[in-house]
Design an enzyme around this catalytic site. Sequence first.
Site, short mmCIF file in Angstrom:
data_model
loop_
_atom_site.label_atom_id
_atom_site.label_comp_id
_atom_site.label_asym_id
_atom_site.label_seq_id
_atom_site.Cartn_x
_atom_site.Cartn_y
_atom_site.Cartn_z
N HIS A 89 -2.71 -3.82 -10.95
CA HIS A 89 -3.35 -2.57 -11.40
C HIS A 89 -3.77 -2.67 -12.85
O HIS A 89 -3.04 -3.23 -13.68
CB HIS A 89 -2.38 -1.39 -11.21
CG HIS A 89 -2.08 -1.12 -9.77
ND1 HIS A 89 -2.87 -0.33 -8.97
CD2 HIS A 89 -1.10 -1.62 -8.96
CE1 HIS A 89 -2.38 -0.31 -7.75
NE2 HIS A 89 -1.32 -1.10 -7.71
N GLU A 117 -10.37 1.00 -5.90
CA GLU A 117 -9.41 0.06 -5.32
C GLU A 117 -9.99 -1.33 -5.06
O GLU A 117 -11.11 -1.46 -4.55
CB GLU A 117 -8.87 0.61 -3.99
CG GLU A 117 -7.80 1.66 -4.15
CD GLU A 117 -7.01 1.84 -2.87
OE1 GLU A 117 -6.68 0.84 -2.23
OE2 GLU A 117 -6.73 3.01 -2.54
N CYS A 137 0.87 -1.19 0.00
CA CYS A 137 0.00 0.00 0.00
C CYS A 137 0.90 1.23 0.00
O CYS A 137 1.66 1.44 0.96
CB CYS A 137 -0.90 -0.02 1.23
SG CYS A 137 -1.98 1.41 1.35
N GLY A 145 -1.23 2.71 -7.13
CA GLY A 145 -1.93 3.01 -8.38
C GLY A 145 -1.29 4.18 -9.12
O GLY A 145 -1.20 4.18 -10.36
N CYS A 150 -4.47 6.48 -4.42
CA CYS A 150 -3.88 5.14 -4.33
C CYS A 150 -2.41 5.28 -4.72
O CYS A 150 -2.12 5.65 -5.88
CB CYS A 150 -4.61 4.19 -5.28
SG CYS A 150 -3.93 2.52 -5.31
N1 API Z 1 -6.44 -1.96 -2.32
C1 API Z 1 -5.04 -2.30 -2.62
C2 API Z 1 -4.19 -2.09 -1.36
C3 API Z 1 -4.11 -0.64 -0.97
C4 API Z 1 -3.41 0.14 -2.04
C5 API Z 1 -3.58 1.64 -1.98
N2 API Z 1 -4.32 2.15 -0.87
C6 API Z 1 -2.24 2.33 -2.10
O1 API Z 1 -2.09 3.46 -1.60
O2 API Z 1 -1.33 1.75 -2.76
C7 API Z 1 -4.94 -3.77 -3.03
O3 API Z 1 -5.75 -4.58 -2.56
O4 API Z 1 -4.01 -4.07 -3.80
#
Ligand code: API
Length: 280
Positions: free
Chosen positions: A163, A212, A71, A224, A221
């Site tokens: 992604h 997400e 994350c 992301g 994100c």
């Molecule tokens: N939902 C993402 C994890 C959190 C990623 C996001 N909050 C960031 O800042 O990279 C996943 O399941 O891959």
Amino acid sequence: MYFTKMHGLGNDFILVNGFREDAAAVVKNAKKLCDRHLGIGADGVILALPSDKADVKMRVINSDGSEAPMCGNGIRCFARYVFTRGIVSKTKMSVETLAGIMKPEIIIIDDVIEAVKVDMGHYSLLKKDVPIMGSPDEEALDLEVEAQDRKYIATGVSMGNPHCVIFVDNVDGVPLEKVGPILENHPLFPKKTNVEFIEVKGKDHLKMRVWERGCGLTLACGTGACASAVAAYKKGIAGNKVKVSLTVGDLMIEIQDDRRVFMTGPAKEVYSGDIILAGL
Ligand SMILES: N[C@H](CCC[C@H](N)C(=O)O)C(=O)O
């Protein structure tokens, strides 16, 4: 359970010191803790834990209770948290995650924590890494995906998590709350995916909106933003230093020749509190 509420550009997290709290109970209650009406409310829960491979270990639980390998906004908040709590005494630290060892650096100017710069490790577009169905050693470029009777051309990128990056002329015109869950669960992505829609705002400047995996619509994100900058770089749309604008601010992404990605951005502490897990 003592906790600290933090966010990275509005992507918000409940941080818990796993050296002191019952980590298993925190993971078990993560979905309830993230509920914005019945709990504290957040996009995820982040635990600090001992590590025998790095200075400290980070676990990330999405608001739906699923565990994420990495994350980006979260690790900036995590680095600030473990540094200010004295769990790690160094401004340059190593963090064990399910996506590998990440290296955040706290940037302090005039005794103020201004930002956190993170070595996010290596990106990959290989289908076996994202993962995406198809030839494992093929790059996930120009994938055709469909949602709500609209065809999109996507780029698949792994930042340790999956992604699906789609370039459009106007991100605000995308019905993200409708197409997001469809693409998150698209059969091309066996582990589901995070979904980023990107509008090119200028040379090396992208505007991003995100749905997400395991969280739904979020304001930002970090992984992301890295994935989007990588997709733009690989498609020749941007150079190797890219500003990614999210709803409430920007992230700076730098891509090195060896596929290593650096992300710099803010990490804010909002408040701390104490909650009775049994009462959730
Ligand atoms: N939902 C993402 C994890 C959190 C990623 C996001 N909050 C960031 O800042 O990279 C996943 O399941 O891959």
